[in-house]
Design an enzyme around this catalytic site. Structure first.
Site, PDB file in Angstrom:
ATOM      1  N   ARG A 104       0.829  -1.214   0.000  1.00  0.00           N
ATOM      2  CA  ARG A 104       0.000   0.000   0.000  1.00  0.00           C
ATOM      3  C   ARG A 104       0.861   1.261   0.000  1.00  0.00           C
ATOM      4  NH1 ARG A 104      -3.594   0.162  -2.433  1.00  0.00           N
ATOM      5  NH2 ARG A 104      -2.561   1.962  -3.280  1.00  0.00           N
ATOM      6  N   LYS A 139       2.598  25.075  -5.263  1.00  0.00           N
ATOM      7  CA  LYS A 139       1.371  24.504  -4.684  1.00  0.00           C
ATOM      8  C   LYS A 139       1.500  22.977  -4.609  1.00  0.00           C
ATOM      9  CE  LYS A 139      -1.318  28.416  -6.162  1.00  0.00           C
ATOM     10  NZ  LYS A 139      -2.074  29.027  -7.225  1.00  0.00           N
ATOM     11  N   LYS A 171       5.459  39.904  -6.130  1.00  0.00           N
ATOM     12  CA  LYS A 171       4.034  39.749  -6.433  1.00  0.00           C
ATOM     13  C   LYS A 171       3.257  40.981  -5.999  1.00  0.00           C
ATOM     14  CE  LYS A 171       3.824  34.799  -6.359  1.00  0.00           C
ATOM     15  NZ  LYS A 171       2.928  33.709  -6.156  1.00  0.00           N
ATOM     16  N   GLU A 200       5.324  39.960 -11.027  1.00  0.00           N
ATOM     17  CA  GLU A 200       3.947  39.653 -11.440  1.00  0.00           C
ATOM     18  C   GLU A 200       3.249  40.965 -11.810  1.00  0.00           C
ATOM     19  OE1 GLU A 200       1.222  36.882  -9.049  1.00  0.00           O
ATOM     20  OE2 GLU A 200       0.586  38.873  -8.459  1.00  0.00           O
ATOM     21  N   ASP A 223      -0.591  37.916 -14.677  1.00  0.00           N
ATOM     22  CA  ASP A 223      -1.474  37.247 -13.726  1.00  0.00           C
ATOM     23  C   ASP A 223      -2.926  37.314 -14.184  1.00  0.00           C
ATOM     24  OD1 ASP A 223      -2.200  35.925 -11.397  1.00  0.00           O
ATOM     25  OD2 ASP A 223      -2.653  37.821 -10.402  1.00  0.00           O
TER      26      ASP A 223
END
Ligand code: 13P
Ligand code: SF4
Length: 639
Positions: A104, A139, A171, A200, A223
């Site tokens: 597993r 992320k 940013k 950005e 963006d």
């Protein structure tokens, strides 16, 4: 994968394996230890249950070995390779309770990483005919950064910054906090002059501010802009700073975004919305496992048919499949060999268009079979006959305005990586076929017939070959199916190129050449002409797969090579020439997913059916198409 990458992956994985083993096995697997004899050797097959890209095999192996060092783990594919449903990914042999205890945890790692690689590959394939590069983000699952980003690379994506410390990214919050974009950049650069910097921007006004900064930024992120604004941003930037599109990138939108002309597209979903890749592990006693060996069945049927049957294999085929080929070659050599053989049955281990060429050239009574009838070609699928025929009509109309016609002025050439209908189209319009092995000769012939050439589907092979003949980019016209070129542009063009490309060869980049040369001074870089012209220009040499094989065979011991073509061929060359250093040009070697569809299992099925008197997966071409396609192919073979 080089040793350093592997070690980094294993180092990052070791603490995660400890956590996972502790949470899953803890003091022991109660069921397995109760039901299985402790020393009974079992054999497990890890099998893919869907199509996708495998990533994480070294991690899965490390889990098995952590649970019980007596387990042996044999991978049947490499990380980054495409697998088909039912395909065996790896086999494990060891004490039964240990295998089941580790299963597993090992599969959890492998399924997550393969899920990321599979999703990444789908985005990479969607933009393969553009210049955009797919990037990941931060992320990632906390603690899994190295694993997640490794899996993205295996899918053909490129890693964005690893963490907050290896790149400056200014940013909106930094800009708002600092008071202005320029001030935020100035402060960031002052503290970290050695780090690359990206800014950005949310609007075209901010973009202009970012472009005014000197020295220029390393990258600008657009963006969440809509397509029109992105197109405007690309025009305003005019190549001065690389642009990255970010925000709301879906599979449905990614190609449109790439076609705006941005250089990078970053996608958080690659690692934050992971769907585990479906894999299973089936266990059986060791002696039973050896009785279901497909290789044994292939050997048996091959011996029984003798020279009534010939197996042809392309250089990109899997090792275990090509081992059965009576003849292996590039697409030109295979076409020639198919035309020469007298065998009653030709089993073609390659992709569909190659088997189709064999069927077109076959003698009466000869039958052509392919282990997987669905093994297509990404490049061939970029050009369907009706769309090419429509382009031909537009070319004809543009030339009619000058009192001429397409048939009088243009020789159509289809790269052999195309459907039979396109070969027939060329046969009907006094054109021909070419392969990467004879493209130069064919293009010369075509231009000796008429002043212009329409070349499809591979824009890069067309451009690279035209360059060899001294034709400048200004004399070439890249067809655009959505916005066809003007009549004036058509009238001025000598070579008209279809906008197709192979997704495997688009994964090589000029940075790979620079990195290889920096690491191995004196290394020879050789690429397939399906790579972009900028790579061919920078490489030491370029040629078809057979050409690459010949160059390596002729080189003395000690020669170092970085090869820009499909990985299985590169690995095979290294195995066959241990006295030379033979590396894939890319650090994540690309495999052709279509070629991967031919497996030992489906080759055995075709052979098994043949032994029962059944023709499984016969490749045929309807007579009218076959006639004209044969005209085009015979024209090529006679050159
Ligand atoms: P070759 O002509 O070199 O065999 O290439 C065929 C092919 O499909 C390359 O991607
Ligand atoms: Fe087609 Fe590219 Fe695969 Fe060659 S490598 S068969 S061109 S998809």
């Amino acid at each position: 994968m080089d040793d350093k990458t592997l070690q980094a992956l294993l180092d990052a994985t070791a603490p995660l394996i400890e956590l996972a083993v502790a949470e899953d096995i803890g003091p022991g697997d109660a069921t397995s230890t109760a039901t299985l004899a402790p020393n009974a050797l079992l054999h497990g097959r890890i099998t893919a249950k869907e199509h996708g890209i495998i990533a994480g095999l070294p991690v899965a192996e490390a889990v098995f070995r952590r649970v019980d060092p007596a387990i042996t783990f044999t991978a049947h594919v490499a990380d980054g390779q495409e697998v088909a449903p039912g395909e065996i990914v790896a086999e494990v042999v060891g004490p039964g309770p240990s295998l089941l205890a580790a299963e597993r945890t090992a599969l959890n790692f492998l399924q997550r990483m393969s899920g990321i690689a599979t999703l990444t590959r789908s985005f990479v394939a969607a933009v393969a005919t553009t210049n955009a590069t797919i990037l990941d983000t931060r992320k990632t699952l906390p603690g899994y950064r190295v694993l997640d980003k490794y899996a993205v690379r295996m899918g053909g994506g490129v890693n964005h910054r690893m963490s907050l410390f290896d790149m400056l990214m200014v940013k909106d919050n930094h800009i708002d906090g600092a008071g202005s974009l320029a001030l935020a950049v100035e402060r960031a650069r002052a503290q970290h002059p050695d780090l690359p910097i990206e800014v950005e921007v949310r609007t075209l006004d901010e973009l202009r501010q970012a472009l005014a900064i000197e020295p220029p930024l390393d990258r600008i992120m657009l963006d969440n802009m809509d397509l029109n604004t992105m197109r405007e941003a690309v025009a305003i930037t005019a190549g001065r700073v690389p642009l990255e599109a970010s925000g709301n990138v879906t599979r449905a939108r990614v190609k449109d975004i790439a076609e705006t002309g941005v250089d990078f597209i970053s996608i958080g979903a690659l690692t934050h919305s992971v769907k585990a890749f479906d894999l299973s592990m089936k266990i059986q006693p060791v002696d039973k496992a050896t009785k279901t060996d497909p290789a044994a069945r292939i050997r048996e049927v091959k011996a029984a048919f003798g020279n009534r049957l010939v197996i042809l294999g392309h250089h990109y085929q899997r090792e275990e499949v090509i081992a059965f080929a009576d003849f292996r070659g590039d697409s030109l050599e295979l076409a020639r060999r198919a035309a020469q053989t007298d065998a009653e049955f030709i089993v073609f281990c390659g992709v569909h268009f190659m088997a189709e060429v064999a069927a077109i050239l076959a003698k009466p009574g000869q039958r052509v079979l392919i282990p997987d009838i669905e093994a297509g070609c990404f490049l061939a699928e970029t050009a369907a006959e009706p769309v090419v025929a429509e382009a031909w009509r537009l070319l004809d109309a543009a030339l009619a305005a000058t009192g001429s016609s397409a048939d009088a002025e243009i020789t159509p050439i289809t790269y052999v990586n195309s459907d039979a209908e396109l070969k027939a189209f060329c046969g009907r319009h006094n054109g021909t076929v070419c392969t990467s092995g004879n493209a130069e000769k064919v293009l010369k012939w075509a231009l000796s017939q008429r002043p212009r050439v329409f070349f499809f589907p591979d824009q890069h092979l067309g451009r690279n070959t035209a360059h060899k003949l001294g034709i400048a980019d200004a004399e070439m016209l890249l067809w655009n199916t959505r916005r066809p070129p003007s009549a004036e542009a058509i009238q001025a063009a000598k070579v008209i190129l279809w906008p197709g490309a192979c997704n495997v060869h688009q994964r090589f980049r000029v940075e790979h050449i620079h990195a290889m040369r920096a690491r191995y001074p004196g290394i020879r870089v050789i690429v397939h002409p399906e790579c972009k012209a900028e790579l061919v220009a920078l490489a030491d040499d370029a040629g078809s797969t057979a050409y690459i094989v010949k160059q390596v065979e002729a080189a003395p011991a000690g020669t170092q090579w970085a090869i820009g073509t499909e990985s299985r061929l590169v690995h095979r060359l290294q195995a066959e020439h241990p006295n030379q250093l033979i590396l894939s040009l890319s650090d994540v070697p690309p495999f052709c997913a279509n070629m991967s569809q031919i497996t030992l299992a489906n080759l055995a099925e075709v052979m098994d059916a043949l032994a029962r008197g059944e023709l499984l997966n016969e490749v045929t071409v309807e007579p009218e198409t076959r006639h004209w396609a044969r005209v085009a192919l015979e024209r090529m073979l006679s050159l």
